[in-house]
Design an enzyme around this catalytic site. Structure first.
Site, short mmCIF file in Angstrom:
data_model
loop_
_atom_site.label_atom_id
_atom_site.label_comp_id
_atom_site.label_asym_id
_atom_site.label_seq_id
_atom_site.Cartn_x
_atom_site.Cartn_y
_atom_site.Cartn_z
N ARG A 75 0.53 -1.32 -0.13
CA ARG A 75 -0.21 0.12 -0.21
C ARG A 75 1.02 1.48 0.11
O ARG A 75 0.86 1.19 0.77
CB ARG A 75 -1.23 -0.44 1.30
N THR A 79 -0.90 7.52 -0.67
CA THR A 79 -1.73 7.15 -2.04
C THR A 79 -2.88 6.70 -1.27
O THR A 79 -4.20 6.53 -1.57
CB THR A 79 -1.46 7.17 -3.42
N ASP A 125 -2.95 -4.07 12.48
CA ASP A 125 -2.40 -3.89 11.50
C ASP A 125 -2.28 -5.79 11.52
O ASP A 125 -1.29 -6.26 11.98
CB ASP A 125 -0.83 -3.59 11.00
N ASP A 160 1.30 -7.62 11.03
CA ASP A 160 2.17 -7.21 11.96
C ASP A 160 1.80 -8.11 12.87
O ASP A 160 2.23 -8.57 13.83
CB ASP A 160 1.73 -5.77 12.47
N1 URA Z 1 -4.32 -3.74 6.84
C1 URA Z 1 -4.41 -4.02 8.12
O1 URA Z 1 -4.06 -5.12 8.73
N2 URA Z 1 -5.68 -3.21 8.93
C2 URA Z 1 -6.72 -2.40 8.92
O2 URA Z 1 -7.35 -2.52 10.25
C3 URA Z 1 -6.02 -1.60 7.58
C4 URA Z 1 -5.68 -2.76 6.99
#
Ligand code: URA
Length: 211
Positions: free
Chosen positions: A106, A110, A202, A205
């Site tokens: 990502r 943007t 995330d 993570d």
């Molecule tokens: N990706 C993730 O891992 N968590 C989110 O909240 C949005 C995108």
């Protein structure tokens, strides 16, 4: 055009495990184990209408014709990297499935999806594709992955997430109205950083312990 189906998998076991995963004090190993368990449970729903064919078998008592699925016709398409946390549980339920990978990151400015890897099995036109990404947030990665996947002309495509944002669902439905979405929860919204709230943080993570 009518909207494609959004299937919210409300099974109590799925909902219970998702709650455990959302907690910020959940350990990396606990998070990983729960995602594995949830993906097995979600696989039941996602494959509910998978075609079967009758084969002749012999029980200890007599011959009969009995249904089997052709797991090899299924391809799980992992959106790296968090999608890989969904894979093992799905493969446990459909062990014959093939696996494709899409690498997207990502762009932090943007929030658009940039592709760095794409590998699918051969003969995609004979296969039903099930795209895996735990978080359907902006939907940009999902849209980009399905755009690329459609170039291989699979027989069908469905998309599976654990938690979806309304924005991500709308984005997918705008670009890919033919692709049904399966998710365990539709959360409130995205925040300014593109994270789903309340969400679970995330997913990559938390899955790999990289934060
Ligand atoms: N990706 C993730 O891992 N968590 C989110 O909240 C949005 C995108």
């Amino acid at each position: 055009m009518t909207s494609p189906a959004v299937h919210v998998i409300g099974h109590p076991l799925v909902q219970h495990k998702l709650t455990l995963m959302r907690r910020k004090d959940r350990s990396t190993s606990g998070f990983r184990r729960l995602l594995h368990e949830i993906s097995m449970l979600m696989a039941y729903e996602v494959t509910r209408d998978m075609p079967t064919q009758l084969v002749e078998i012999e029980t200890p008592l007599e011959k009969m014709r009995s249904p089997v699925i052709d797991g090899k016709k299924t391809v799980f398409v992992v959106i790296m990297r968090a999608g890989s946390g969904f894979l093992d549980g799905m493969l446990e339920v459909v062990p014959g499935a093939r696996v494709g990978h899409v690498g997207l990151y990502r762009d932090p400015k943007t929030l658009g999806a940039v592709e760095y890897y794409f590998k699918m099995p051969q003969d995609m036109s004979e296969r039903d594709a099930i795209v895996l990404d735990p978080m359907l947030a902006t939907g940009n990665s999902a849209v980009a992955a399905v755009d690329r996947l459609k170039e291989t002309k699979p027989k069908s495509i469905r998309f599976v997430s654990l938690v979806a944002a309304p924005e991500g669902i709308a984005n997918m439905q705008r670009h890919h109205p033919d692709v049904p979405i399966y998710t365990a929860a539709i959360d409130r919204e995205l925040n300014d950083h593109g994270y789903i709230v309340p969400g679970l943080g995330d997913a990559g993570d938390r899955l790999f312990g990289t934060k």
